[in-house]
Design a protein around this motif. Structure first.
Motif, PDB file in Angstrom:
ATOM      1  N   GLY A 198      20.641  -3.459  16.768  1.00  0.00           N
ATOM      2  CA  GLY A 198      21.777  -3.946  17.554  1.00  0.00           C
ATOM      3  C   GLY A 198      22.670  -4.880  16.769  1.00  0.00           C
TER       4      GLY A 198
ATOM      5  N   PRO B 247      28.562  -2.546  19.966  1.00  0.00           N
ATOM      6  CA  PRO B 247      28.757  -1.140  20.354  1.00  0.00           C
ATOM      7  C   PRO B 247      30.195  -0.663  20.188  1.00  0.00           C
ATOM      8  CG  PRO B 247      27.524  -2.314  22.061  1.00  0.00           C
ATOM      9  CD  PRO B 247      27.927  -3.334  21.041  1.00  0.00           C
TER      10      PRO B 247
ATOM     11  N   SER C 298      29.952   0.904  14.119  1.00  0.00           N
ATOM     12  CA  SER C 298      28.710   1.251  14.827  1.00  0.00           C
ATOM     13  C   SER C 298      28.303   2.692  14.539  1.00  0.00           C
ATOM     14  CB  SER C 298      28.878   1.069  16.335  1.00  0.00           C
ATOM     15  OG  SER C 298      27.710   1.497  17.001  1.00  0.00           O
TER      16      SER C 298
ATOM     17  N   VAL D 171      25.611   3.941  16.200  1.00  0.00           N
ATOM     18  CA  VAL D 171      24.747   4.249  17.337  1.00  0.00           C
ATOM     19  C   VAL D 171      25.581   4.755  18.501  1.00  0.00           C
ATOM     20  CG1 VAL D 171      23.093   3.285  18.988  1.00  0.00           C
ATOM     21  CG2 VAL D 171      23.148   2.429  16.620  1.00  0.00           C
TER      22      VAL D 171
ATOM     23  N   TRP E 255      25.633   4.519  21.808  1.00  0.00           N
ATOM     24  CA  TRP E 255      25.016   3.798  22.922  1.00  0.00           C
ATOM     25  C   TRP E 255      25.180   4.530  24.236  1.00  0.00           C
ATOM     26  CZ3 TRP E 255      21.808  -0.124  21.966  1.00  0.00           C
ATOM     27  CH2 TRP E 255      21.907  -0.778  20.724  1.00  0.00           C
ATOM     28  N   GLU E 256      26.307   5.224  24.394  1.00  0.00           N
ATOM     29  CA  GLU E 256      26.537   5.907  25.670  1.00  0.00           C
ATOM     30  C   GLU E 256      25.495   7.011  25.866  1.00  0.00           C
ATOM     31  OE1 GLU E 256      28.390   5.871  23.041  1.00  0.00           O
ATOM     32  OE2 GLU E 256      29.251   7.832  22.573  1.00  0.00           O
TER      33      GLU E 256
ATOM     34  N   ILE F   3      15.208  -2.598  20.867  1.00  0.00           N
ATOM     35  CA  ILE F   3      16.389  -3.020  20.107  1.00  0.00           C
ATOM     36  C   ILE F   3      15.993  -4.142  19.161  1.00  0.00           C
ATOM     37  CG2 ILE F   3      18.760  -3.877  20.267  1.00  0.00           C
ATOM     38  CD1 ILE F   3      18.583  -2.930  23.294  1.00  0.00           C
TER      39      ILE F   3
ATOM     40  N   ILE G 180      25.740  -4.985  24.421  1.00  0.00           N
ATOM     41  CA  ILE G 180      24.837  -3.819  24.417  1.00  0.00           C
ATOM     42  C   ILE G 180      24.369  -3.496  25.835  1.00  0.00           C
ATOM     43  CG2 ILE G 180      22.497  -3.093  23.752  1.00  0.00           C
ATOM     44  CD1 ILE G 180      23.005  -4.556  21.050  1.00  0.00           C
TER      45      ILE G 180
ATOM     46  N   THR H  34      27.139  -2.077  27.948  1.00  0.00           N
ATOM     47  CA  THR H  34      27.453  -0.690  27.579  1.00  0.00           C
ATOM     48  C   THR H  34      26.416   0.268  28.164  1.00  0.00           C
ATOM     49  OG1 THR H  34      28.417  -1.499  25.532  1.00  0.00           O
ATOM     50  CG2 THR H  34      27.877   0.844  25.615  1.00  0.00           C
ATOM     51  N   LEU H  35      25.133  -0.122  28.075  1.00  0.00           N
ATOM     52  CA  LEU H  35      24.085   0.754  28.608  1.00  0.00           C
ATOM     53  C   LEU H  35      24.246   0.925  30.120  1.00  0.00           C
ATOM     54  CD1 LEU H  35      21.000  -0.582  26.564  1.00  0.00           C
ATOM     55  CD2 LEU H  35      22.128   1.650  26.306  1.00  0.00           C
TER      56      LEU H  35
END
Ligand code: SAH
Length: 415
Positions: free
Chosen positions: A318, A322, A327, A329, A331-332, A343, A353, A356-357
């Motif tokens: 992390g 995001p 980035s 990753v 995340w979506e 993480i 983070i 976003t999750l």
């Protein structure tokens, strides 16, 4: 039979060893024979499941019947592990006739060879015969094992030119090498046996912030200790400098250990160091470590998987926000997973983070745990939920190093 036993180290690679019997004793004998590279012929009407697995995997040959004299054709050694003394005596008689040494589990006094109690430490094998008393042999073996585990410094100081008698296999006297060793997550006892051995043999040790300090306490005064966290310059230059130190020392003939927290290849830049050594022609050994990604959760009583709760765990860094263009990753997509999300290096960006999750579908009430300095005496944990975990971390004042574990496994072991 009188006379003292005459010790030998048998080099069994590719040589036929006949093992008669398929029970518990035979099961215990097989691994060392296979480790020695012996061509094992197992003769027994029935096998334990462990022996069966060796046979099924083709690691040895199995004759599914009772012993016959012809089984000793081409044998260099025979081991008898059957309960019936008259059957054992008969096998032993055939071995005698053919001048093949015979180890007998049923009657040591009648055997022509004894198996010692053994301990191994890297290239060193210590074998102890207890004068007919296996328990005495094991007690002596255990004492020697402890001495070896404590490292060469506990043994009588070796003469200068014998340093490395217990040492790593070196290509030649001047051939240095580098071992990239995972030090484990924090508890100094969570280093691997191999990692610890290489550490006790090292002439140069390059460490990191996350390496348990107690491991370094044991190093001898003659060992050069380089603290990579004290290297000035920015992170990129510092890594170049570490690579240079590893290569320089190894080219000077030193046994170098590069100790890293957790596992060297989990966000540890171990790969870069390996490539730098390879480019300079320096031999490298990689010794994996217990990663905090799994162990910190365990230290907080959380299994990363649990039957009927999580069939996956995903480990993600992390350290980049995001929404940053840097980035790597998605995340979506992680938000759509049902399993465990671990993480690392995520405290600073935890608010972004977790938001976003949640925004992409992971429920805000998903359980979460944050573990600071897991597996150490200073471990701190907080339980929370994804929606409010960042606020809870800030309120509790948790600091790095910490892992954040998100998923229903948090609480799976609560009673
Ligand atoms: N190679 C290491 C990870 C290096 S990245 C490993 O395999 O464990 C550094 C991050 O690891 C830290 O920011 C933190 O997220 C995590 N970490 C390492 N040791 C930890 C510990 N004892 N407790 C909690 N997190 C830890």
């Amino acid at each position: 039979m009188s006379g003292n036993p005459y010790p030998l180290g048998l080099r069994l690679a590719g040589r036929r060893v006949v093992l008669v019997g398929g029970g518990a004793v035979a099961t215990r004998r097989v691994p060392a024979l296979l480790d020695a590279g012996a061509d094992v012929l197992l003769v027994a009407p029935e096998l334990t499941p462990a022996l069966r697995a060796h046979a099924d995997a083709g690691r040895l040959r199995w004759q599914r019947r009772r012993f016959a004299a012809d089984d000793l054709d081409d044998a260099w050694l025979v081991q008898v592990a059957v309960d019936d003394p008259s059957a054992a005596a008969a096998i032993s008689a055939v071995a005698d006739e053919r001048r093949i040494f015979c180890v007998r589990a049923d009657d040591r006094a009648a055997a022509t060879a004894w198996t010692p109690a053994v301990t191994r430490q890297g290239p060193v094998t210590v074998a102890v015969l207890g004068g007919g008393d296996p328990r005495r042999a094991m007690a002596v073996r255990d004492a020697v094992r402890e001495l070896l585990a404590a490292g060469p410094s506990r043994l009588a100081p070796p003469p200068a030119d014998a340093v490395g008698a217990l040492g790593p296999v070196r290509p030649n006297r001047r051939g240095g090498q580098v071992a990239l060793v995972g030090a484990g997550p924090g508890d100094p006892e969570l280093i691997t046996v191999k990692g610890r051995r290489l550490l006790t043999e090292a002439e140069v040790v390059v460490t990191d912030r996350l390496v348990p300090g107690l491991l370094l306490d044991e190093l001898g005064p003659e060992v050069e200790l380089v603290d990579a966290t004290k290297i000035p310059y920015g992170p990129a230059r510092a890594q170049e400098e570490i690579n240079r130190i590893l290569v320089d020392r190894a080219l000077a003939g030193k046994a170098v250990v590069r100790l890293k927290g957790g596992d060297p290849y989990v966000f540890g830049r171990g790969g870069e160091e390996l490539l730098a050594c390879a480019a300079a022609g320096v031999p490298v050994t990689v010794v994996p470590g217990v990663t905090s990604a799994v162990a910190a959760a365990a230290g907080a009583g959380v299994p990363v998987t649990h039957r009927a709760v999580a069939h996956e765990f995903t480990v993600v860094s992390g350290h980049v926000p995001p929404d940053s263009s840097a980035s790597m990753v998605r995340w979506e997509h992680l938000a759509g997973l049902r399993g465990t999300l671990v993480i690392l290096m995520g405290l600073k960006n935890l608010a972004a983070i977790s938001a976003t999750l949640v925004a992409h579908g992971r429920p805000a009430q998903t359980p979460a745990v944050v573990v600071q300095e897991g597996t150490t005496g200073a471990q701190r944990t907080i339980r929370s939920t994804l929606g409010v975990v960042a606020a809870d971390v800030a309120a509790a004042g948790l600091r790095p190093p910490a892992v954040v574990v998100v998923g229903d496994v948090v609480g799976a072991l609560d009673s």
